[in-house]
Scaffold this motif. Structure first.
Motif, PDB file in Angstrom:
ATOM      1  N   VAL A  10       0.876  -1.169   0.000  1.00  0.00           N
ATOM      2  CA  VAL A  10       0.000   0.000   0.000  1.00  0.00           C
ATOM      3  C   VAL A  10       0.911   1.216   0.000  1.00  0.00           C
ATOM      4  O   VAL A  10       1.772   1.342   0.868  1.00  0.00           O
ATOM      5  N   VAL A  11       0.746   2.076  -0.990  1.00  0.00           N
ATOM      6  CA  VAL A  11       1.615   3.241  -1.119  1.00  0.00           C
ATOM      7  C   VAL A  11       0.793   4.517  -1.192  1.00  0.00           C
ATOM      8  O   VAL A  11      -0.340   4.511  -1.668  1.00  0.00           O
ATOM      9  N   LEU A  12       1.383   5.590  -0.702  1.00  0.00           N
ATOM     10  CA  LEU A  12       0.784   6.901  -0.885  1.00  0.00           C
ATOM     11  C   LEU A  12       1.173   7.394  -2.272  1.00  0.00           C
ATOM     12  O   LEU A  12       2.344   7.331  -2.652  1.00  0.00           O
ATOM     13  N   HIS A  34       6.722   8.254  -3.709  1.00  0.00           N
ATOM     14  CA  HIS A  34       7.735   8.626  -2.729  1.00  0.00           C
ATOM     15  C   HIS A  34       7.347   9.891  -1.969  1.00  0.00           C
ATOM     16  O   HIS A  34       7.324   9.902  -0.748  1.00  0.00           O
ATOM     17  N   SER A  35       7.065  10.951  -2.723  1.00  0.00           N
ATOM     18  CA  SER A  35       6.777  12.229  -2.080  1.00  0.00           C
ATOM     19  C   SER A  35       6.080  13.151  -3.074  1.00  0.00           C
ATOM     20  O   SER A  35       6.169  12.933  -4.283  1.00  0.00           O
ATOM     21  N   PRO A  36       5.391  14.171  -2.578  1.00  0.00           N
ATOM     22  CA  PRO A  36       4.795  15.141  -3.502  1.00  0.00           C
ATOM     23  C   PRO A  36       5.879  15.744  -4.392  1.00  0.00           C
ATOM     24  O   PRO A  36       6.928  16.168  -3.907  1.00  0.00           O
ATOM     25  N   GLY A  37       5.646  15.732  -5.681  1.00  0.00           N
ATOM     26  CA  GLY A  37       6.625  16.258  -6.624  1.00  0.00           C
ATOM     27  C   GLY A  37       7.832  15.364  -6.821  1.00  0.00           C
ATOM     28  O   GLY A  37       8.786  15.752  -7.480  1.00  0.00           O
ATOM     29  N   GLY A  38       7.800  14.146  -6.266  1.00  0.00           N
ATOM     30  CA  GLY A  38       8.933  13.227  -6.381  1.00  0.00           C
ATOM     31  C   GLY A  38       9.046  12.619  -7.766  1.00  0.00           C
ATOM     32  O   GLY A  38       8.287  12.942  -8.684  1.00  0.00           O
ATOM     33  N   TYR A  39       9.989  11.723  -7.889  1.00  0.00           N
ATOM     34  CA  TYR A  39      10.203  11.078  -9.183  1.00  0.00           C
ATOM     35  C   TYR A  39       9.047  10.134  -9.506  1.00  0.00           C
ATOM     36  O   TYR A  39       8.514   9.467  -8.617  1.00  0.00           O
ATOM     37  N   PRO A  40       8.660  10.065 -10.781  1.00  0.00           N
ATOM     38  CA  PRO A  40       7.575   9.163 -11.177  1.00  0.00           C
ATOM     39  C   PRO A  40       7.923   7.709 -10.850  1.00  0.00           C
ATOM     40  O   PRO A  40       9.074   7.290 -10.974  1.00  0.00           O
ATOM     41  N   PHE A  65      -0.650  -5.042  -8.634  1.00  0.00           N
ATOM     42  CA  PHE A  65      -0.707  -5.579  -7.268  1.00  0.00           C
ATOM     43  C   PHE A  65      -0.553  -4.535  -6.166  1.00  0.00           C
ATOM     44  O   PHE A  65      -0.903  -4.789  -5.024  1.00  0.00           O
ATOM     45  N   VAL A  66      -0.082  -3.348  -6.478  1.00  0.00           N
ATOM     46  CA  VAL A  66       0.089  -2.299  -5.475  1.00  0.00           C
ATOM     47  C   VAL A  66      -1.233  -1.545  -5.305  1.00  0.00           C
ATOM     48  O   VAL A  66      -1.932  -1.275  -6.267  1.00  0.00           O
ATOM     49  N   VAL A  67      -1.559  -1.201  -4.061  1.00  0.00           N
ATOM     50  CA  VAL A  67      -2.715  -0.362  -3.775  1.00  0.00           C
ATOM     51  C   VAL A  67      -2.211   1.074  -3.677  1.00  0.00           C
ATOM     52  O   VAL A  67      -1.394   1.386  -2.814  1.00  0.00           O
ATOM     53  N   GLU A  68      -2.670   1.911  -4.578  1.00  0.00           N
ATOM     54  CA  GLU A  68      -2.300   3.331  -4.561  1.00  0.00           C
ATOM     55  C   GLU A  68      -3.342   4.097  -3.760  1.00  0.00           C
ATOM     56  O   GLU A  68      -4.534   3.964  -4.005  1.00  0.00           O
ATOM     57  N   VAL A  69      -2.883   4.905  -2.823  1.00  0.00           N
ATOM     58  CA  VAL A  69      -3.775   5.722  -2.017  1.00  0.00           C
ATOM     59  C   VAL A  69      -3.502   7.182  -2.342  1.00  0.00           C
ATOM     60  O   VAL A  69      -2.404   7.680  -2.113  1.00  0.00           O
ATOM     61  N   HIS A  70      -4.494   7.829  -2.909  1.00  0.00           N
ATOM     62  CA  HIS A  70      -4.392   9.250  -3.238  1.00  0.00           C
ATOM     63  C   HIS A  70      -5.026  10.067  -2.117  1.00  0.00           C
ATOM     64  O   HIS A  70      -5.908   9.593  -1.415  1.00  0.00           O
ATOM     65  N   GLY A  71      -4.563  11.278  -1.950  1.00  0.00           N
ATOM     66  CA  GLY A  71      -5.198  12.185  -1.006  1.00  0.00           C
ATOM     67  C   GLY A  71      -4.653  12.157   0.409  1.00  0.00           C
ATOM     68  O   GLY A  71      -5.255  12.718   1.315  1.00  0.00           O
ATOM     69  N   VAL A  76      -5.696   6.047   3.817  1.00  0.00           N
ATOM     70  CA  VAL A  76      -5.157   4.686   3.832  1.00  0.00           C
ATOM     71  C   VAL A  76      -6.180   3.706   4.396  1.00  0.00           C
ATOM     72  O   VAL A  76      -6.473   2.680   3.787  1.00  0.00           O
ATOM     73  N   LYS A  77      -6.706   4.005   5.561  1.00  0.00           N
ATOM     74  CA  LYS A  77      -7.655   3.081   6.201  1.00  0.00           C
ATOM     75  C   LYS A  77      -8.873   2.820   5.307  1.00  0.00           C
ATOM     76  O   LYS A  77      -9.230   1.657   5.094  1.00  0.00           O
ATOM     77  N   PRO A  78      -9.529   3.848   4.756  1.00  0.00           N
ATOM     78  CA  PRO A  78     -10.667   3.560   3.870  1.00  0.00           C
ATOM     79  C   PRO A  78     -10.282   2.742   2.635  1.00  0.00           C
ATOM     80  O   PRO A  78     -11.048   1.878   2.198  1.00  0.00           O
ATOM     81  N   ALA A  79      -9.083   2.991   2.084  1.00  0.00           N
ATOM     82  CA  ALA A  79      -8.648   2.231   0.901  1.00  0.00           C
ATOM     83  C   ALA A  79      -8.434   0.763   1.244  1.00  0.00           C
ATOM     84  O   ALA A  79      -8.849  -0.134   0.501  1.00  0.00           O
ATOM     85  N   VAL A  80      -7.803   0.509   2.377  1.00  0.00           N
ATOM     86  CA  VAL A  80      -7.555  -0.873   2.799  1.00  0.00           C
ATOM     87  C   VAL A  80      -8.870  -1.558   3.160  1.00  0.00           C
ATOM     88  O   VAL A  80      -9.093  -2.721   2.810  1.00  0.00           O
ATOM     89  N   GLU A  81      -9.759  -0.858   3.837  1.00  0.00           N
ATOM     90  CA  GLU A  81     -11.062  -1.432   4.176  1.00  0.00           C
ATOM     91  C   GLU A  81     -11.863  -1.774   2.929  1.00  0.00           C
ATOM     92  O   GLU A  81     -12.522  -2.811   2.871  1.00  0.00           O
ATOM     93  N   ALA A  82     -11.801  -0.910   1.922  1.00  0.00           N
ATOM     94  CA  ALA A  82     -12.503  -1.184   0.663  1.00  0.00           C
ATOM     95  C   ALA A  82     -11.932  -2.428  -0.006  1.00  0.00           C
ATOM     96  O   ALA A  82     -12.678  -3.266  -0.524  1.00  0.00           O
ATOM     97  N   LEU A  83     -10.619  -2.579   0.025  1.00  0.00           N
ATOM     98  CA  LEU A  83     -10.002  -3.768  -0.556  1.00  0.00           C
ATOM     99  C   LEU A  83     -10.421  -5.016   0.210  1.00  0.00           C
ATOM    100  O   LEU A  83     -10.704  -6.055  -0.389  1.00  0.00           O
TER     101      LEU A  83
END
Length: 137
Positions: A10-12, A34-40, A65-71, A76-83
């Motif tokens: 699970v990644v931000l 990685h971070s806001p404005g970080g490398y793609p 396979f990676v769960v991307e969490v935006h915002g 994170v918790k709502p994204a994981v709960e939805a999965l």
């Protein structure tokens, strides 16, 4: 280690304005893990789809396979709960992890040469690179 153990990453996910070198095959990422404005992400993770670091058929589409969490972290918790509400999606991601997990560790033991691992993926990248520069000459 987490991927090898079958844990779904699970990644931000952050938007980035940095140019991505990962545009081969029509794949370009404007998302940093990685971070806001970080490398793609396609420029950072090994053998990422479109990274031009290995043969296209050997690339890894991490988004399978990676769960991307935006915002932000609050999502994170709502994204994981939805999965967790979708066992089929969990299983699909686990199967994709199983396919790619050997590429993130080095084989040990007498049978280590019988399956592809991190070392063989690196050698594949070297072969790909050498073939690309020899075709230019």
């Amino acid at each position: 280690d987490a991927i090898v153990m079958g844990c779904i990453p699970v990644v931000l996910a952050f938007d980035t304005s940095k140019s991505s070198a990962s545009v081969a095959g029509g794949f370009a990422s404007n998302t940093s893990w990685h971070s806001p404005g970080g490398y793609p992400m396609g420029d950072v993770y090994p053998w990422a789809k479109g990274s031009n670091g290995t043969y296209p058929e050997e690339e890894i589409d991490y988004r399978l396979f990676v769960v991307e969490v935006h915002g932000g972290v609050g999502n994170v918790k709502p994204a994981v709960e939805a999965l967790m509400e979708n066992p089929r999606e969990i299983r699909r991601r686990q199967l994709m992890l199983r396919k790619y997990a050997p590429y993130f560790c080095y084989g040990m033991g007498g049978d280590s040469h019988s399956y592809r691992d991190a070392f063989s993926k690196m050698m594949e990248s070297v072969r790909f690179y050498l073939s690309s520069i020899s075709s230019e000459t």
